[in-house]
Design an enzyme around this catalytic site. Structure first.
Site, mmCIF file in Angstrom:
data_model
loop_
_atom_site.group_PDB
_atom_site.id
_atom_site.type_symbol
_atom_site.label_atom_id
_atom_site.label_comp_id
_atom_site.label_asym_id
_atom_site.label_seq_id
_atom_site.Cartn_x
_atom_site.Cartn_y
_atom_site.Cartn_z
ATOM 1 N N ASP A 7 0.939 -0.664 -0.187
ATOM 2 C CA ASP A 7 0.209 -0.089 0.002
ATOM 3 C C ASP A 7 0.864 1.210 -0.159
ATOM 4 O O ASP A 7 1.246 1.601 1.120
ATOM 5 C CB ASP A 7 -1.008 0.039 1.584
ATOM 6 C CG ASP A 7 -2.006 1.140 1.362
ATOM 7 O OD1 ASP A 7 -2.095 1.602 0.063
ATOM 8 O OD2 ASP A 7 -1.998 2.009 2.176
ATOM 9 N N GLU A 65 -0.978 -1.597 -5.411
ATOM 10 C CA GLU A 65 -2.159 -0.293 -5.167
ATOM 11 C C GLU A 65 -1.917 0.660 -6.282
ATOM 12 O O GLU A 65 -1.146 0.989 -5.924
ATOM 13 C CB GLU A 65 -2.648 0.229 -4.051
ATOM 14 C CG GLU A 65 -3.976 0.847 -4.471
ATOM 15 C CD GLU A 65 -4.566 1.272 -2.914
ATOM 16 O OE1 GLU A 65 -5.522 2.104 -2.784
ATOM 17 O OE2 GLU A 65 -4.286 0.522 -1.567
ATOM 18 N N ASP A 137 -2.347 1.006 7.631
ATOM 19 C CA ASP A 137 -1.564 1.104 6.392
ATOM 20 C C ASP A 137 -1.392 -0.340 5.962
ATOM 21 O O ASP A 137 -0.664 -1.012 4.661
ATOM 22 C CB ASP A 137 -0.336 2.115 6.356
ATOM 23 C CG ASP A 137 -0.813 3.063 6.046
ATOM 24 O OD1 ASP A 137 -1.555 3.579 5.593
ATOM 25 O OD2 ASP A 137 0.056 3.915 6.602
#
Length: 171
Positions: A7, A65, A137
């Site tokens: 991420d 992502e 996160d």
């Protein structure tokens, strides 16, 4: 297969590592790469941090992502650069790179593409049978890895069905 999920962030980059075996995910590790300083230094810290994670866990899959267009174009550019630093670390480790949108990740983990961060954390904790809820996160990175595992398994099942159909037509 061992999957490293990322991420990305220009200040905090989450990571999550899963072993996916016989259709079940197993937690291996997660955390955050926290960086500081000027942007060029932060990008180097992200690159080095991801390389260290790759060396520690020896993943054979890498998922990250995708950038979403934020309201602030400057933030989106920095996020894209952070992604780039992580992707270069993966490619230098000879890992194939898979990218997923936030909507795809939430859909795979929660069942709704518009899920809240707290729902993602809850489902990651539940799906991986964790004793504690990972920080936001890290949970997002584990969700990226779960999304990749689910997507990969779906593609394998579909290709198996397609080859059965083709074989059936050839007979």
């Amino acid at each position: 297969m061992i999957i490293l999920g990322i991420d990305p962030g220009s200040r905090v980059t989450g990571y999550g590592v899963l072993r996916y075996q016989q259709g079940k995910p197993y937690y291996m590790g997660s955390g955050c790469i926290r960086v500081s300083g000027e942007l060029d230094n932060r990008l180097n810290q992200i690159f080095c941090g991801v390389r260290a994670i790759i060396e520690e866990f020896s993943p054979n899959q890498f998922a990250i992502e995708q950038v979403f267009m934020a309201k602030n174009p400057d933030s989106a550019l920095k996020l894209g650069q952070a992604r780039g630093a992580a992707i270069v670390a993966a490619t230098q480790g000879a890992l194939p790179v898979a990218e997923y949108s936030a909507r795809q990740i939430k859909q795979a983990v929660v069942g709704r593409g518009s899920a809240e961060k707290s729902q993602v954390q809850h489902m990651v904790t539940h799906l991986l049978d964790l004793n504690a809820t990972p920080q936001s996160d890290a949970a997002d990175a584990l969700a990226v890895a779960l999304c990749h595992a689910h997507t990969t398994q779906s593609l394998i099942r579909l290709s198996g069905q397609a080859s059965k159909t083709v074989r059936g037509r050839l007979r």
